[in-house]
Design a protein around this motif. Structure first.
Motif, mmCIF file in Angstrom:
data_model
loop_
_atom_site.group_PDB
_atom_site.id
_atom_site.type_symbol
_atom_site.label_atom_id
_atom_site.label_comp_id
_atom_site.label_asym_id
_atom_site.label_seq_id
_atom_site.Cartn_x
_atom_site.Cartn_y
_atom_site.Cartn_z
ATOM 1 N N ALA A 5 -11.724 18.994 3.539
ATOM 2 C CA ALA A 5 -11.914 18.982 4.986
ATOM 3 C C ALA A 5 -12.257 17.570 5.445
ATOM 4 O O ALA A 5 -12.996 16.848 4.764
ATOM 5 N N SER A 6 -11.729 17.175 6.580
ATOM 6 C CA SER A 6 -11.995 15.848 7.128
ATOM 7 C C SER A 6 -11.891 15.895 8.650
ATOM 8 O O SER A 6 -11.449 16.897 9.215
ATOM 9 N N GLY A 7 -12.292 14.798 9.283
ATOM 10 C CA GLY A 7 -12.167 14.683 10.725
ATOM 11 C C GLY A 7 -13.456 14.868 11.502
ATOM 12 O O GLY A 7 -13.473 14.731 12.720
ATOM 13 N N GLY A 8 -14.531 15.171 10.805
ATOM 14 C CA GLY A 8 -15.803 15.328 11.482
ATOM 15 C C GLY A 8 -16.342 13.997 11.979
ATOM 16 O O GLY A 8 -15.806 12.938 11.669
ATOM 17 N N GLY A 9 -17.402 14.070 12.772
ATOM 18 C CA GLY A 9 -18.001 12.848 13.283
ATOM 19 C C GLY A 9 -18.996 13.157 14.384
ATOM 20 O O GLY A 9 -19.402 14.304 14.571
ATOM 21 N N LEU A 10 -19.375 12.115 15.083
ATOM 22 C CA LEU A 10 -20.337 12.210 16.188
ATOM 23 C C LEU A 10 -19.584 12.114 17.506
ATOM 24 O O LEU A 10 -18.795 11.189 17.712
ATOM 25 N N VAL A 11 -19.831 13.066 18.398
ATOM 26 C CA VAL A 11 -19.139 13.087 19.682
ATOM 27 C C VAL A 11 -20.115 13.555 20.756
ATOM 28 O O VAL A 11 -21.072 14.276 20.460
ATOM 29 N N THR A 118 -17.291 19.141 6.324
ATOM 30 C CA THR A 118 -17.311 17.897 7.081
ATOM 31 C C THR A 118 -18.292 18.067 8.239
ATOM 32 O O THR A 118 -18.312 19.110 8.897
ATOM 33 N N GLN A 119 -19.130 17.068 8.461
ATOM 34 C CA GLN A 119 -20.193 17.166 9.458
ATOM 35 C C GLN A 119 -19.660 16.894 10.856
ATOM 36 O O GLN A 119 -18.987 15.900 11.099
ATOM 37 N N VAL A 120 -19.997 17.793 11.774
ATOM 38 C CA VAL A 120 -19.708 17.604 13.194
ATOM 39 C C VAL A 120 -21.039 17.578 13.933
ATOM 40 O O VAL A 120 -21.839 18.502 13.812
ATOM 41 N N THR A 121 -21.275 16.510 14.670
ATOM 42 C CA THR A 121 -22.507 16.373 15.440
ATOM 43 C C THR A 121 -22.150 16.120 16.893
ATOM 44 O O THR A 121 -21.420 15.174 17.207
ATOM 45 N N VAL A 122 -22.665 16.963 17.774
ATOM 46 C CA VAL A 122 -22.400 16.844 19.208
ATOM 47 C C VAL A 122 -23.710 16.475 19.895
ATOM 48 O O VAL A 122 -24.679 17.222 19.857
#
Length: 124
Positions: A5-11, A118-122
Motif C-alpha cells: 500500500a502507498s500514497g498516504g500522507g498529510l492533508v 500506509t498512514q493517512v493524516t488529515v
C-alpha cells in the motif's frame, strides 16, 4: 505474495489523496480486494471493497460519497480515491485480498492476504 500500500500522507481537511495497493508474487485479477483502516487505539474497520472484475463495490457508511475504490487488473493494482477528507479519516490504511473470486466485502476474516499499511493524516 505481497500487497504494497502507498500514497498516504498529510492533508488538510477537505483535501484529497489517492491510495494504491500493488500486488506482487501473484496475479490478483481473480481476487476480491478491500481497504480497511485502523486509527490509533481503535480496532481495524472496513472502508471499501471491490470484486474481482470491478463491477461490485461496497463502502462503509462513513465514506460513502467521498471515497471511490477501483482496480486495474492489467497493473495488478487497486486504488482508493479519497475526497473531502475529514480528521476522523486519520488512520493507517491497509489493503487486503482474498485467495479466490468470492466477494469478501466488509468481512475482515474472509481476506487472506494483507499489506503493510500506509498512514493517512488529515489536519483540521
Amino acid at each position: 505474495v505481497q500487497l504494497q500500500a502507498s500514497g498516504g500522507g498529510l492533508v488538510q481537511t477537505g483535501g484529497s489523496l489517492r491510495l494504491s495497493c500493488a500486488a506482487s508474487g501473484h496475479t490478483f485479477n481473480s481476487n476480491s480486494m478491500g481497504w480497511f483502516r485502523q486509527a490509533s487505539g481503535q480496532e481495524r474497520e472496513f472502508v471499501a471493497a471491490i470484486n474481482w472484475y470491478g463491477a461490485i463495490t461496497q463502502y462503509a457508511d462513513s465514506v460513502k460519497g467521498r471515497f471511490t475504490v477501483s482496480r486495474d487488473n492489467a497493473k495488478n493494482t487497486m486504488y482508493l480515491q479519497m475526497n473531502s477528507l475529514k480528521p476522523e479519516d486519520t488512520a493507517v490504511y491497509y489493503c487486503a485480498a482474498t485467495r479466490d473470486r468470492r466477494f469478501a466485502g466488509s468481512r475482515f476474516q474472509d481476506y487472506d492476504y494483507w499489506g503493510q499499511g500506509t498512514q493517512v493524516t488529515v489536519s483540521s
